[in-house]
Structure formats: C-alpha cells, structure tokens
Design a protein around this motif. Structure first.
Motif, PDB file in Angstrom:
ATOM      1  N   GLN A  26       0.807  -1.210   0.000  1.00 30.21           N
ATOM      2  CA  GLN A  26       0.000   0.000   0.000  1.00 30.21           C
ATOM      3  C   GLN A  26       0.847   1.271   0.000  1.00 30.21           C
TER       4      GLN A  26
ATOM      5  N   ARG B   5       3.592   1.859  -1.130  1.00 27.70           N
ATOM      6  CA  ARG B   5       4.353   2.043  -2.371  1.00 27.70           C
ATOM      7  C   ARG B   5       3.493   2.598  -3.500  1.00 27.70           C
ATOM      8  N   LYS B   6       2.195   2.690  -3.276  1.00 32.83           N
ATOM      9  CA  LYS B   6       1.325   3.246  -4.321  1.00 32.83           C
ATOM     10  C   LYS B   6       1.703   4.711  -4.564  1.00 32.83           C
ATOM     11  N   ARG B   7       1.661   5.103  -5.816  1.00 30.83           N
ATOM     12  CA  ARG B   7       2.047   6.465  -6.199  1.00 30.83           C
ATOM     13  C   ARG B   7       1.229   7.526  -5.479  1.00 30.83           C
ATOM     14  N   SER B   8      -0.046   7.286  -5.284  1.00 34.61           N
ATOM     15  CA  SER B   8      -0.922   8.291  -4.685  1.00 34.61           C
ATOM     16  C   SER B   8      -1.074   8.138  -3.165  1.00 34.61           C
ATOM     17  N   PHE B   9      -0.321   7.220  -2.555  1.00 31.52           N
ATOM     18  CA  PHE B   9      -0.413   7.001  -1.114  1.00 31.52           C
ATOM     19  C   PHE B   9      -0.030   8.271  -0.355  1.00 31.52           C
TER      20      PHE B   9
ATOM     21  N   TRP C  15      -5.232   6.244  -0.469  1.00 33.65           N
ATOM     22  CA  TRP C  15      -4.693   6.464  -1.808  1.00 33.65           C
ATOM     23  C   TRP C  15      -5.851   6.580  -2.776  1.00 33.65           C
TER      24      TRP C  15
ATOM     25  N   ALA D 239      -8.010   3.003  -8.090  1.00 32.29           N
ATOM     26  CA  ALA D 239      -7.566   2.678  -9.447  1.00 32.29           C
ATOM     27  C   ALA D 239      -8.743   2.684 -10.418  1.00 32.29           C
TER      28      ALA D 239
END
Length: 185
Positions: A54, A56-60, A79, A82
């Motif tokens: 979690q 590591r998600k770009r939008s976290f 986040w 998707a």
C-alpha cells in the motif's frame, strides 16, 4: 507539521509512513481491538502484511499525530482508487455506473483513520482527516465505517460524509460496513 496543544500532526508520503509502520500498527491494534470493532491481533497483523504494498502506491499519503514526547496518538492513510473499479464490486447492492467511474484520480480512498482511546474527544481525528486531505486533487473521498462504531459514524456525518451503500470488505465473512462518500467539490 501542525501543532495544537501538545499534539502535532504531520502529513507523510509512503517512505515516511513505512518508517512509522510500528506506530501505525500500535494505534490500529489498540483502537480496533475495542468491542465495536472486535479486531484481533491476527486481523491487525493481516492488515499490516498488505501495508508494504500500500505505501508504495504512487498516490499514497498518510497523516500521523504524536505527543510532544513522540508518543503515537493517531494515524490515517489512503490512496486514489484505481480505474479498474474492483473496489466498487464489494458493495452489497450495485451503484450507478457514473458513481463507479474511476480514472485513478477522481476518488481518494481513506483506508484507515484511528485515534488511541486516551486521546479521543479532543478533535485529533478531525485534524488527522484535514491534514491527510490538505491539497488533495480528488473530487471525492470514499471510506468504510463499521456501523457499530457510533462515534466515528457520527463524526464522519458531521464532516459531510453520506452513506451510499454497504459492503463486506475483505470477503464474505467480514462484518458489514457502511460505505460513505464525501464530495470535495
């Protein structure tokens, strides 16, 4: 960092949240073990098995609250949903296609928000919520809340969230949760 009284709140990105994982785990274990949530140590451990994926998600993004001495008080994270819309499939009743429409930016999913018992009733959850969402570019925020956690449900309603349905997250054996939506427009 925002400071009010003896509690400071801070917004974090994924790497900073990774460094705070032990504090987040402590907060969740204490807050979610209460009878209204009834989560076990195994439930918390399972949730934190997913945490490295979690954060590591770009939008976290995350927010933490600590006392002056560093004692962890509260946390929140989430986040953007998707575009695949799989999350919407957890609802017990279908929602309109326009509500399900995701592009990876439209909806921010607030996955966890918790404050340890001794610090509740002081506005810390609200400050965490504001810190987490400050500057967000999403149109709306989606979160699940266990209906038996009455104080949290009342707070979310007071902050502008509306119930849009119900879900059994994490599979059919999970407790029913209210699915709520906050329009940021």
């Amino acid at each position: 960092m925002t400071k009010q009284g003896t509690i400071a709140t801070e917004r974090m990105d994924g790497p900073a949240a990774a460094q705070a994982e032990d504090a987040f785990r402590l907060i969740c274990a204490e807050a979610f073990a209460e009878p209204s949530c009834n989560e076990t140590e195994d439930d918390v451990a399972a949730a934190f098995c997913r945490f490295p994926f979690q954060f590591r998600k770009r939008s976290f993004r995350a927010a933490s609250a600590r006392c002056d001495d560093g004692e962890p008080v509260g946390m929140a994270y989430g986040w953007s949903l998707a575009p695949d819309k799989a999350w919407w499939d957890e609802l017990t009743e279908p929602v309109p296609d326009d509500m399900r429409r995701e592009d990876g930016h439209r909806t921010f999913g607030l996955m966890e928000l918790a404050v340890r018992g001794p610090w509740r009733g002081q506005g810390i959850a609200r400050r965490l919520h504001e810190t987490l969402l400050d500057g967000i570019e999403a149109e709306r925020v989606l979160l699940n809340v266990h209906p038996d956690v009455r104080a949290a449900s009342a707070a979310y309603r007071a902050w502008g969230y509306s119930k849009i349905g119900e879900a059994r997250p994490w599979g059919t054996g999970a407790d029913r949760h209210d699915v709520t939506l906050l329009d940021l427009g």
